[in-house]
Every structure is written in structure tokens, then in C-alpha cells.
Write an enzyme that holds these catalytic residues in place. Structure first.
Site, PDB file in Angstrom:
ATOM      1  N   ARG A 183      -2.912   7.134   1.593  1.00  0.00           N
ATOM      2  CA  ARG A 183      -2.763   8.734   2.234  1.00  0.00           C
ATOM      3  C   ARG A 183      -2.272   9.097   3.403  1.00  0.00           C
ATOM      4  O   ARG A 183      -2.077  10.076   4.035  1.00  0.00           O
ATOM      5  CB  ARG A 183      -4.973   8.066   2.966  1.00  0.00           C
ATOM      6  CG  ARG A 183      -5.751   8.232   2.788  1.00  0.00           C
ATOM      7  CD  ARG A 183      -6.411   7.339   2.883  1.00  0.00           C
ATOM      8  NE  ARG A 183      -6.657   6.130   3.632  1.00  0.00           N
ATOM      9  CZ  ARG A 183      -7.431   5.419   4.081  1.00  0.00           C
ATOM     10  NH1 ARG A 183      -8.732   5.832   4.103  1.00  0.00           N
ATOM     11  NH2 ARG A 183      -6.642   3.650   3.885  1.00  0.00           N
TER      12      ARG A 183
ATOM     13  N   ARG B 176      -6.266  13.132  -4.976  1.00  0.00           N
ATOM     14  CA  ARG B 176      -7.479  11.878  -4.170  1.00  0.00           C
ATOM     15  C   ARG B 176      -8.587  13.223  -4.046  1.00  0.00           C
ATOM     16  O   ARG B 176     -10.050  12.389  -4.939  1.00  0.00           O
ATOM     17  CB  ARG B 176      -7.343  11.612  -3.015  1.00  0.00           C
ATOM     18  CG  ARG B 176      -8.627  10.427  -2.125  1.00  0.00           C
ATOM     19  CD  ARG B 176      -8.890   9.591  -3.096  1.00  0.00           C
ATOM     20  NE  ARG B 176      -9.862   8.790  -2.331  1.00  0.00           N
ATOM     21  CZ  ARG B 176     -11.214   9.055  -2.578  1.00  0.00           C
ATOM     22  NH1 ARG B 176     -10.954  10.354  -3.264  1.00  0.00           N
ATOM     23  NH2 ARG B 176     -12.305   8.743  -2.003  1.00  0.00           N
TER      24      ARG B 176
ATOM     25  N   TYR C  64     -15.673 -10.198   1.086  1.00  0.00           N
ATOM     26  CA  TYR C  64     -16.344  -8.488   0.781  1.00  0.00           C
ATOM     27  C   TYR C  64     -18.232  -8.591  -0.498  1.00  0.00           C
ATOM     28  O   TYR C  64     -18.932  -7.951  -0.077  1.00  0.00           O
ATOM     29  CB  TYR C  64     -14.850  -7.768  -0.169  1.00  0.00           C
ATOM     30  CG  TYR C  64     -14.292  -7.512   0.087  1.00  0.00           C
ATOM     31  CD1 TYR C  64     -14.149  -6.258   1.825  1.00  0.00           C
ATOM     32  CD2 TYR C  64     -13.272  -8.009   0.476  1.00  0.00           C
ATOM     33  CE1 TYR C  64     -13.018  -6.197   2.468  1.00  0.00           C
ATOM     34  CE2 TYR C  64     -11.779  -7.524   1.781  1.00  0.00           C
ATOM     35  CZ  TYR C  64     -12.482  -6.912   2.279  1.00  0.00           C
ATOM     36  OH  TYR C  64     -11.464  -6.521   3.521  1.00  0.00           O
TER      37      TYR C  64
ATOM     38  N   ASP D 292      -7.523  -1.549  -7.258  1.00  0.00           N
ATOM     39  CA  ASP D 292      -8.088  -2.232  -5.697  1.00  0.00           C
ATOM     40  C   ASP D 292      -8.821  -3.853  -5.827  1.00  0.00           C
ATOM     41  O   ASP D 292      -8.777  -3.676  -7.059  1.00  0.00           O
ATOM     42  CB  ASP D 292      -9.065  -1.417  -4.932  1.00  0.00           C
ATOM     43  CG  ASP D 292      -9.278  -1.912  -3.386  1.00  0.00           C
ATOM     44  OD1 ASP D 292      -8.493  -1.301  -2.597  1.00  0.00           O
ATOM     45  OD2 ASP D 292     -10.330  -2.466  -3.147  1.00  0.00           O
TER      46      ASP D 292
ATOM     47  N   ARG E  14       1.027  -1.422   0.001  1.00  0.00           N
ATOM     48  CA  ARG E  14      -0.001   0.445  -0.001  1.00  0.00           C
ATOM     49  C   ARG E  14       1.143   1.446   0.148  1.00  0.00           C
ATOM     50  O   ARG E  14       0.601   2.584   0.645  1.00  0.00           O
ATOM     51  CB  ARG E  14      -1.254   0.107   1.343  1.00  0.00           C
ATOM     52  CG  ARG E  14      -1.820  -0.996   1.733  1.00  0.00           C
ATOM     53  CD  ARG E  14      -3.172  -1.435   0.478  1.00  0.00           C
ATOM     54  NE  ARG E  14      -4.127  -0.209   0.336  1.00  0.00           N
ATOM     55  CZ  ARG E  14      -5.355  -0.668   1.312  1.00  0.00           C
ATOM     56  NH1 ARG E  14      -4.774  -1.954   1.659  1.00  0.00           N
ATOM     57  NH2 ARG E  14      -5.669   0.017   1.834  1.00  0.00           N
TER      58      ARG E  14
HETATM   59  O1  CP3 Z   1      -0.114  -1.247  -2.327  1.00  0.00           O
HETATM   60  C1  CP3 Z   1      -0.858   0.233  -3.100  1.00  0.00           C
HETATM   61  O2  CP3 Z   1      -0.359   0.858  -3.289  1.00  0.00           O
HETATM   62  C2  CP3 Z   1      -1.676  -0.364  -4.307  1.00  0.00           C
HETATM   63  C3  CP3 Z   1      -2.732   0.090  -4.506  1.00  0.00           C
HETATM   64  C4  CP3 Z   1      -3.827  -1.292  -3.786  1.00  0.00           C
HETATM   65  C5  CP3 Z   1      -5.293  -0.441  -2.876  1.00  0.00           C
HETATM   66  N1  CP3 Z   1      -5.301  -1.066  -2.404  1.00  0.00           N
HETATM   67  C6  CP3 Z   1      -4.831   1.202  -2.980  1.00  0.00           C
HETATM   68  C7  CP3 Z   1      -6.785   1.357  -1.513  1.00  0.00           C
HETATM   69  C8  CP3 Z   1      -3.917  -1.818  -2.911  1.00  0.00           C
HETATM   70  C9  CP3 Z   1      -2.604  -3.319  -2.969  1.00  0.00           C
HETATM   71  C10 CP3 Z   1      -4.841  -2.799  -2.563  1.00  0.00           C
HETATM   72  C11 CP3 Z   1      -5.470  -3.816  -1.916  1.00  0.00           C
HETATM   73  C12 CP3 Z   1      -5.919  -4.001  -1.162  1.00  0.00           C
HETATM   74  N2  CP3 Z   1      -7.975  -3.474  -1.399  1.00  0.00           N
HETATM   75  C13 CP3 Z   1      -6.360  -4.815  -0.155  1.00  0.00           C
HETATM   76  C14 CP3 Z   1      -5.580  -6.073  -0.287  1.00  0.00           C
HETATM   77  C15 CP3 Z   1      -4.035  -5.413   0.990  1.00  0.00           C
HETATM   78  C16 CP3 Z   1      -4.728  -5.448   2.593  1.00  0.00           C
HETATM   79  O3  CP3 Z   1      -4.408  -4.515   3.264  1.00  0.00           O
HETATM   80  O4  CP3 Z   1      -4.977  -6.766   3.060  1.00  0.00           O
HETATM   81  C17 CP3 Z   1      -7.592  -5.017   0.604  1.00  0.00           C
HETATM   82  C18 CP3 Z   1      -8.486  -6.117   1.268  1.00  0.00           C
HETATM   83  C19 CP3 Z   1      -7.990  -4.128  -0.697  1.00  0.00           C
HETATM   84  C20 CP3 Z   1      -9.825  -3.603   0.004  1.00  0.00           C
HETATM   85  C21 CP3 Z   1     -10.001  -2.207   0.317  1.00  0.00           C
HETATM   86  N3  CP3 Z   1      -9.156  -0.331  -0.149  1.00  0.00           N
HETATM   87  C22 CP3 Z   1     -10.040  -1.793   1.995  1.00  0.00           C
HETATM   88  C23 CP3 Z   1     -10.438  -2.125   3.197  1.00  0.00           C
HETATM   89  C24 CP3 Z   1     -10.245  -0.075   1.850  1.00  0.00           C
HETATM   90  C25 CP3 Z   1     -10.081   0.375   2.784  1.00  0.00           C
HETATM   91  C26 CP3 Z   1      -9.384   0.692   4.295  1.00  0.00           C
HETATM   92  C27 CP3 Z   1      -8.571   1.763   3.411  1.00  0.00           C
HETATM   93  O5  CP3 Z   1      -7.541   1.373   3.895  1.00  0.00           O
HETATM   94  O6  CP3 Z   1      -9.170   2.376   3.768  1.00  0.00           O
HETATM   95  C28 CP3 Z   1     -10.209   0.280   0.550  1.00  0.00           C
HETATM   96  C29 CP3 Z   1      -9.760   1.772  -0.307  1.00  0.00           C
HETATM   97  C30 CP3 Z   1      -8.400   1.410  -0.952  1.00  0.00           C
HETATM   98  N4  CP3 Z   1      -7.114   1.422  -0.787  1.00  0.00           N
HETATM   99  C31 CP3 Z   1      -7.190   3.015  -0.057  1.00  0.00           C
HETATM  100  C32 CP3 Z   1      -6.364   2.682  -1.247  1.00  0.00           C
HETATM  101  C33 CP3 Z   1      -5.077   3.989  -1.491  1.00  0.00           C
HETATM  102  C34 CP3 Z   1      -8.086   3.860   0.635  1.00  0.00           C
HETATM  103  C35 CP3 Z   1      -9.295   4.719  -0.375  1.00  0.00           C
HETATM  104  C36 CP3 Z   1      -8.936   6.355  -0.445  1.00  0.00           C
HETATM  105  O7  CP3 Z   1      -7.686   6.918  -0.524  1.00  0.00           O
HETATM  106  O8  CP3 Z   1     -10.133   7.065  -0.707  1.00  0.00           O
END
Ligand code: CP3
Length: 345
Positions: A32, A41, A153, A78, A28
Site C-alpha cells: 500500500r 488493489r 491465525y 499471502d 512486503r
Molecule cells: O512481501 C511482499 O510484498 C509479498 C506479499 C506479502 C503479503 N503478505 C501481502 C499483503 C507477504 C510476503 C505477506 C506475508 C504475511 N502476511 C505475513 C508475514 C510477514 C509479516 O509481516 O509478519 C503475515 C503475518 C501476513 C498476514 C497478513 N496479511 C496480515 C496480518 C495482513 C493485514 C495487515 C496489513 O498489513 O494490512 C495481511 C494483508 C496483506 N498482505 C496486505 C498485503 C499487501 C495488505 C492488504 C491490502 O492491500 O488490502
């Protein structure tokens, strides 16, 4: 004159060839905790729109590499673009995480795996643009969520701490659940093959909810579908490099690496270093596994633990990473310090 090809230290390490440079990337890493991410964003109405706008997604993918001495870019997208592409409604509510319209058995029959790659064309365009912009020694990592994790999910409608809704559904409606896993395997293979063709060097399978499963469920819902994905990709792209991240797999890590066929295994931070060193076959690459909160707290405890991780995997191919995603509260100066420590200072 023939030029020596530029090697990518991270890709070489995934392939089992330890390099002089210990490669590092951060799960990740675009997100943020970076002010430049937060600035972009706000330009997108919602999070999925950011994922589907190649111009913005390319910029966000490259941001961490502009700031830090990292060895890889990971595609900005994502794991939940797959349910979206399958026709399930997905939205990201601020402060709440993802919200999906929960799926039942009849909903599973209406999913559309044949349209996934078309729907995700903008994400594939991002892969092409990142590839073109990336230095030759940097590895481009593509990814998708593994079927079980994505299914939790899709069935639960949101994240949960025990995945009870999905586990109960899988146990009560095994036929419908097997169909859902089939759909996710088919969609994931097509999507990952398309990512490789667009320029990804390696892909990571995020099985973020590999925990909480008994060994039979782990075999059927985690091992079997991940293995089918790896086989499916390699039917089209022989020897395609794959990293698996089965978070929380614990004592089931040996079965996972033996049966799924990954080149590298991501270790979560609760995996003891000594256990990993003996449970994962010697030639297989390990990735990880600093606790993200050690990075938030910083200081001597972080440096000592980072050095301990580096030392534990000195004799095998190792990619340094966190044991789960970086959190928004992380100070940028701590990330800089961690990378310096991994680079040996
Ligand atoms: O690694 C990276 O920088 C690449 C981008 C990436 C995102 N999500 C961006 C993101 C990757 C590889 C993911 C994977 C992801 N997404 C997973 C597996 C990894 C893990 O952490 O277990 C999962 C379970 C998700 C599902 C998901 N997406 C959740 C649960 C959330 C909300 C929680 C949170 O961290 O806010 C997201 C949103 C998300 N995906 C954000 C980002 C940068 C934040 C949203 C925003 O900026 O408004």
C-alpha cells in the site's frame, strides 16, 4: 561460443557466496505504500481475489522492481492462502486485517491438505509469469508462513499481540495441535516444491510470531515443523535454498539456525548486530535488519543505522532488508535514499 551464465547476486548470497554487490530486497515490498499498488488493489473485490488473479498479482509483484534498484522480486500472495486452500474461511476486512472462522479440534480433522496445490494453481501461474518477465540477474523469492505462525491465525481467528488463543489450545489439546502442525507441514512442503518447480529461486519461511514462546514450545512448535519443511522440500529438490525469518526468536536464534537447516536467517530489528554476528555461524547468510519506522522517519538516523548494519556484516554473506515489513506510511523518496545508501552513496 559459450555464454557466461548471468549470476543472481541475491541467490548467490543466500548460498553463502558473498558478492561484490550487496543485495537488497524489502519485506512486503509490494503493497500500500506504492500508489500503483493502490490503483490495482481497487480493481479486485477483495484481497484474496487479487492473490488469485495471475494477471494482477504478476503486475503487483513486478511493481517495486520497476521503481527501485532491488535484487529480488517476492511473489505477491499471502501466508493465509494456506488456510484458505485447506478449506477454512478467510477474509480480509479493510482496516481490521485478516479474519478467519476460528478452528477447533473437529475443524482440524476436516482440513484438506491433499487439495492445497490445486487450489493454489493461480498463485503458481503467477510464479511462472513473473519468472518469464524477470531480468536474468534478479532472484525470484517464493514463500509461505511457517506452521506455528499460520496456526496462530487459524486458531485465534485473527492477529493478536500475544497469540494466547493458539498457545492455550496447543497446551490443552496437544494431540489436535500436533495434527494441525502435521497438516500445515504437509501442505507447505507441497506448495513450496510447486513454487520451485514454477520458477522460484529461493523460498522464505515467515515465522512472524516466533516470539512469546518458552524454549520447549519454541523447539516443538517452531524448530521441529520448520525443520520438517526444509527436509521435505530437499527430499524432492536437493539443496533447495531456504531463508528462515523467525521474528523475535532472540536468544533462540542459534538453535533455530543449527537445527532447521536454513541457508540464511532473517533478523528482526530488535536483534543486536554484535549478537547476530557472533551467534550465527560465520558462513551462514544473515538478512536484515533496519527498523521499518527508521525508513518512515528517514534522514540522518536512517542513513547512519543502515551504514552500521552494512558494516556489522561486512565479513560474511549479508542481504540487506528491513527487520520486518515496510509500512503503508513509508515515503517513496526514503526507500530510494535507503537503496542509494546501501549501494554506497
Ligand atoms: O512481501 C511482499 O510484498 C509479498 C506479499 C506479502 C503479503 N503478505 C501481502 C499483503 C507477504 C510476503 C505477506 C506475508 C504475511 N502476511 C505475513 C508475514 C510477514 C509479516 O509481516 O509478519 C503475515 C503475518 C501476513 C498476514 C497478513 N496479511 C496480515 C496480518 C495482513 C493485514 C495487515 C496489513 O498489513 O494490512 C495481511 C494483508 C496483506 N498482505 C496486505 C498485503 C499487501 C495488505 C492488504 C491490502 O492491500 O488490502
Amino acid at each position: 561460443m559459450t555464454e557466461t551464465p548471468v549470476l543472481k547476486p541475491l541467490l548467490e548470497t543466500v548460498l553463502g557466496r558473498r558478492q561484490e554487490r550487496l543485495p537488497i530486497w524489502i519485506m512486503r515490498q509490494a503493497g500500500r505504500y506504492l500508489p500503483e499498488y493502490r490503483e490495482i488493489r481497487v480493481k479486485a473485490q477483495d484481497f484474496l481475489e487479487l492473490c488469485y488473479t495471475p494477471e494482477l498479482a504478476t503486475e503487483v509483484t513486478l511493481q517495486p522492481l520497476r521503481r527501485f534498484d532491488l535484487d529480488a522480486a517476492i511473489l505477491f500472495s499471502d501466508i493465509l492462502v494456506i488456510p484458505d486452500a485447506l478449506g477454512q474461511k478467510v477474509r480480509f476486512a479493510t482496516g481490521e486485517g485478516p479474519l478467519l472462522e476460528p478452528l477447533d479440534a473437529t475443524g482440524i480433522d476436516r482440513l484438506t491438505p491433499q487439495t492445497v496445490v490445486d487450489h493454489l494453481a493461480p498463485v503458481l501461474e503467477t510464479v511462472r509469469r513473473v519468472r518469464a518477465a524477470l531480468a536474468l540477474d534478479k532472484t525470484l523469492i517464493g514463500f509461505c508462513g511457517s506452521p506455528w505462525t499460520v496456526a496462530t491465525y487459524m486458531i485465534g481467528g485473527k492477529g493478536s499481540s500475544d497469540q494466547a488463543a493458539a498457545r492455550l489450545f496447543a497446551l490443552r489439546e496437544p494431540v489436535a495441535f500436533a495434527k494441525l502442525l502435521d497438516v500445515l507441514v504437509e501442505a507447505s512442503v507441497a506448495y513450496l516444491v510447486a513454487q520451485f518447480r514454477a520458477g522460484a529461486d529461493v523460498v522464505q519461511l515467515f515465522e512472524s510470531w516466533a516470539l512469546n514462546l518458552d524454549e520447549r514450545a519454541f523447539a516443538d512448535w517452531v524448530i521441529a515443523p520448520n525443520r520438517r519443511i526444509v527436509e521435505g522440500i530437499r527430499k524432492v529438490i536437493p539443496n533447495a535454498p531456504v531463508i528462515g525469518f523467525p521474528r523475535g526468536a532472540a536468544a533462540m536464534i542459534p538453535a533455530y539456525v543449527r537445527e532447521v537447516g536454513v541457508n540464511a536467517v532473517g533478523l528482526d530489528y530488535s536483534t543486536p548486530l554484535g549478537y547476530a554476528a557472533s551467534a550465527v555461524p560465520a558462513g551462514l547468510t544473515v538478512q536484515g535488519n533496519l527498523d521499518p519506522l527508521r525508513l518512515v522517519a528517514g534522514g540522518a538516523q536512517m542513513e547512519e543505522r543502515a551504514r552500521e548494519i552494512v558494516a556489522a556484516f561486512r565479513d560474511r554473506p549479508h542481504i540487506f532488508n528491513l527487520g520486518h515489513g515496510i509500512v503503508p506510511e513509508t515515503p517513496i523518496s526514503h526507500v530510494e535514499r535507503l537503496i542509494a545508501v546501501v549501494r554506497g552513496s
